[in-house]
Design an enzyme around this catalytic site. Structure first.
Site, PDB file in Angstrom:
ATOM      1  N   MET A  64       0.900  -1.008   0.054  1.00 19.37           N
ATOM      2  CA  MET A  64      -0.196   0.008  -0.012  1.00 19.37           C
ATOM      3  C   MET A  64       0.874   1.134  -0.050  1.00 19.37           C
ATOM      4  SD  MET A  64      -2.924   1.195   2.581  1.00 19.37           S
ATOM      5  CE  MET A  64      -4.137   0.027   2.075  1.00 19.37           C
ATOM      6  N   CYS A  65       0.422   2.210  -0.749  1.00 17.09           N
ATOM      7  CA  CYS A  65       1.064   3.506  -0.664  1.00 17.09           C
ATOM      8  C   CYS A  65       0.044   4.694  -0.659  1.00 17.09           C
ATOM      9  CB  CYS A  65       1.985   3.813  -1.901  1.00 17.09           C
ATOM     10  SG  CYS A  65       0.921   3.853  -3.621  1.00 17.09           S
ATOM     11  N   TYR A  66       0.439   5.889  -1.033  1.00 16.92           N
ATOM     12  CA  TYR A  66      -0.702   6.991  -0.902  1.00 16.92           C
ATOM     13  C   TYR A  66      -1.929   6.663  -1.821  1.00 16.92           C
ATOM     14  CZ  TYR A  66       3.007   9.599   1.659  1.00 16.92           C
ATOM     15  OH  TYR A  66       3.790   9.769   2.247  1.00 16.92           O
ATOM     16  N   PHE A  93      -3.657   4.106   0.395  1.00 16.76           N
ATOM     17  CA  PHE A  93      -4.187   4.398   1.935  1.00 16.76           C
ATOM     18  C   PHE A  93      -5.385   5.536   1.825  1.00 16.76           C
ATOM     19  CE2 PHE A  93      -4.113   7.015   5.737  1.00 16.76           C
ATOM     20  CZ  PHE A  93      -4.128   6.021   6.467  1.00 16.76           C
TER      21      PHE A  93
END
Length: 106
Positions: A64-66, A93
């Site tokens: 998961m990233c932004y 996220f």
């Protein structure tokens, strides 16, 4: 050829609910500290070598990233390191926070 699979927030939540995967969050440490999914592991350049040594390649990984873009590159890298089941979480996220408002650290 090593590859990863893109999955939806709902698919990621279902996998986490069944305790089938390990979630790695590749956002910067400050963003992680401000809020993250429960039980997520903050993966960054400093702890990556240790992570690669200690986490079995058969462990399924959610990345998961932004917003779901950088996680694709990270997922591809982890797959190239031998991890057999790697998933990039679409919408990242920010999408997770909108769909599932409770997050740790917020």
């Amino acid at each position: 050829m090593s590859h990863f699979t893109r999955i939806s927030l709902e698919q990621a939540a279902a996998m986490l609910a069944q305790d089938q995967v390990r979630l790695v969050d590749i956002r910067d440490p400050q963003a992680f500290a401000a809020g993250h999914v429960a039980d997520a592991f903050s993966l960054n350049n400093q702890n990556l070598p240790q992570f690669l040594r200690e986490v079995d390649v058969q462990t399924p990984l959610l990345v998961m990233c932004y917003h779901g873009h950088s996680s694709q590159g990270a997922a591809q890298y982890l797959a190239s390191q031998g991890y057999e089941r790697v998933y990039s979480v679409d919408q990242g996220f920010e999408g997770w926070r909108q769909l599932y408002p409770f997050v740790c650290g917020s």
